[in-house]
Design a protein around this motif. Structure first.
Motif, mmCIF file in Angstrom:
data_model
loop_
_atom_site.group_PDB
_atom_site.id
_atom_site.type_symbol
_atom_site.label_atom_id
_atom_site.label_comp_id
_atom_site.label_asym_id
_atom_site.label_seq_id
_atom_site.Cartn_x
_atom_site.Cartn_y
_atom_site.Cartn_z
ATOM 1 N N PHE A 5 -8.428 1.650 6.022
ATOM 2 C CA PHE A 5 -6.891 1.541 6.159
ATOM 3 C C PHE A 5 -6.652 1.634 7.342
ATOM 4 O O PHE A 5 -5.456 0.918 7.933
ATOM 5 N N HIS A 18 0.922 -1.151 -0.070
ATOM 6 C CA HIS A 18 -0.007 -0.209 0.022
ATOM 7 C C HIS A 18 0.959 1.151 0.045
ATOM 8 O O HIS A 18 1.601 1.199 1.030
ATOM 9 N N ILE A 54 1.049 5.286 4.871
ATOM 10 C CA ILE A 54 1.899 4.428 3.764
ATOM 11 C C ILE A 54 3.386 4.730 4.097
ATOM 12 O O ILE A 54 3.854 5.593 4.276
ATOM 13 N N THR A 110 -5.713 7.241 3.478
ATOM 14 C CA THR A 110 -4.945 6.383 4.577
ATOM 15 C C THR A 110 -5.563 6.591 5.940
ATOM 16 O O THR A 110 -5.098 6.250 6.998
#
Lengths: 205, 205
Positions: free
Chosen positions: A44, A5, A53, A39
Motif C-alpha cells: 500500500f 481503497h 485511505i 495501509t
C-alpha cells in the motif's frame, strides 16, 4: 474502472463514495482494515507513501490521495464544483477549513470513542478536541444561519466534505442541538438525489 | 488593491507573500499580532469567523481565508498552477497533505518553541508532534528522491505550500540532515526568481 481503497467507517472515504454515487460513477471497492495496519504494508505504501485511505487508483495505476483532492478531481466539470475563480477558491477555503479546523476535532474524537479501547490513553485528548470541535461547528452554524449551502447557494463538494463527519459528530461526543441551522443543512444534504449513507455497502463491481 | 491580513512570522501568511512577490502583485499589508488575540476581535471575526490569518481581502470587501485556498486563487491562470485535471488534483493532494499531515507537526512545534513561554504545558506535545513531523518529512524525502518538484516536474504552489514551514522546521526542533533530497529541493525553491524570505518586510503600499 476506478478503484477506491477505503475503510467503510471512514468519513473521508465516504466523501468519495457519496460523490461517486451522485455522479453515477462505477468503481471497484477495496476495503482495508486500517485498525490492523492494512495501509502501512509495503504494497500500500507503494501506492500512497503517506499510508492513508481513501486512495483513488486509476486503471493505468496512477493514484490520487487526500479525500478533498479526490472530491475535486471527480467533481471537475460537473455541477458539484461550480465555475468561477472566487467561487472555486471558496470551495477550497471550506475544504481546507474542514481538514485543518474540523476533522481533527470532529472526526478524531469519533475515532477515539468508536475504535479505540475504553482504557486508551488517547481518551485524555477528548476534552480539548471537543472544545475545538465546538468552535468549528459554531463557525459552520454562523455561516449556515444565512446560507443554504456553503458556497454559491448550491450543493457542492464543500458541503460533501463538511457533511461527512459532521452528520456523525454525536458518535464522538458532540451535541448538535445548539446548532439549528447546521441541523437543517444536514437535512438538506441528506435529501440530495443519489445520497447514500456512511455505512451503506458500496456497489459490487 | 488586495489587502493581506497577516502576521509576519506566520509560514501560512508567508505562502501568500512569496507568491505575490513572484507574481509581482502589489498588496496592502496589515500586520495583526496573533500572540495578543488580534484575530479574535469582533472586527476581524466579521471578516473571517474562523479567526485566523492569513486572510486576503478584496477591494469590494469580500474575503478569502485558508492559506492554500489563497495560493490557489492567486495562482489561477499563471505558471504556478499548471493545467491538467490530474496535475491540479495532485497539487491539491500535496496541499492537503501539508495542512493535515505536515503543518500540525512541523509548524506547530516551531510555534510552541518560538512563541510560548519556556514553561508552557504545551511543550509536552513536542515529542509526539516531532515524531509525526518526521513521518511527514520522510514522505517528502521519498518523493523528492525521484522528483525535482512536487508536481509535474516544475515549481508550483504545491512547493510553496510545503516550503513555507519546512525551511524553518529546525526552529521547532526538527533536524533536516537525514533528508538530503529535501534539502536540495529547499535550495531549488529558494533559487526561484522573485523569492523572498519568511521575515522579509513586505513592500509598503
Amino acid at each position: 474502472m476506478l478503484t477506491l481503497h477505503d475503510y467503510l467507517d471512514s468519513g473521508n472515504g465516504y466523501k468519495a463514495r457519496l460523490l461517486m454515487s451522485q455522479l453515477a460513477i462505477p468503481y471497484r471497492y477495496v476495503q482495508l482494515d486500517i485498525t490492523m495496519g492494512a495501509t502501512r504494508t509495503p504494497q500500500f505504501l507503494a501506492k500512497n507513501a503517506n499510508g492513508r485511505i481513501p486512495l483513488l487508483e486509476f486503471e493505468d495505476g496512477r493514484c490520487l490521495a487526500e479525500s478533498d483532492a479526490i472530491l475535486w478531481y471527480l467533481a471537475e466539470g460537473t455541477p458539484f464544483l461550480p465555475e468561477g475563480r472566487m467561487v472555486r477558491a471558496l470551495v477550497l477555503q471550506w475544504m481546507f477549513f474542514e481538514q485543518y479546523s474540523h476533522e481533527p476535532y470532529v472526526a478524531t474524537p469519533r475515532w477515539i470513542v468508536k475504535h479505540l479501547p475504553a482504557d486508551s490513553p488517547r481518551r485524555a485528548e477528548l476534552p480539548e478536541r471537543l472544545k475545538r470541535g465546538r468552535e468549528a461547528l459554531a463557525v459552520m452554524e454562523g455561516h449556515l444561519a444565512t446560507h443554504r449551502f456553503f458556497v454559491a447557494d448550491r450543493y457542492s463538494i464543500a458541503d460533501i466534505a463538511l457533511y461527512a463527519y459532521t452528520h456523525v459528530a454525536d458518535e464522538g461526543g458532540h451535541d448538535l442541538s445548539p446548532y439549528p441551522a447546521l441541523r437543517d443543512w444536514l437535512s438538506r444534504v441528506a435529501a440530495q438525489p443519489g445520497h447514500v449513507g456512511l455505512l451503506d455497502q458500496p456497489p459490487a463491481h
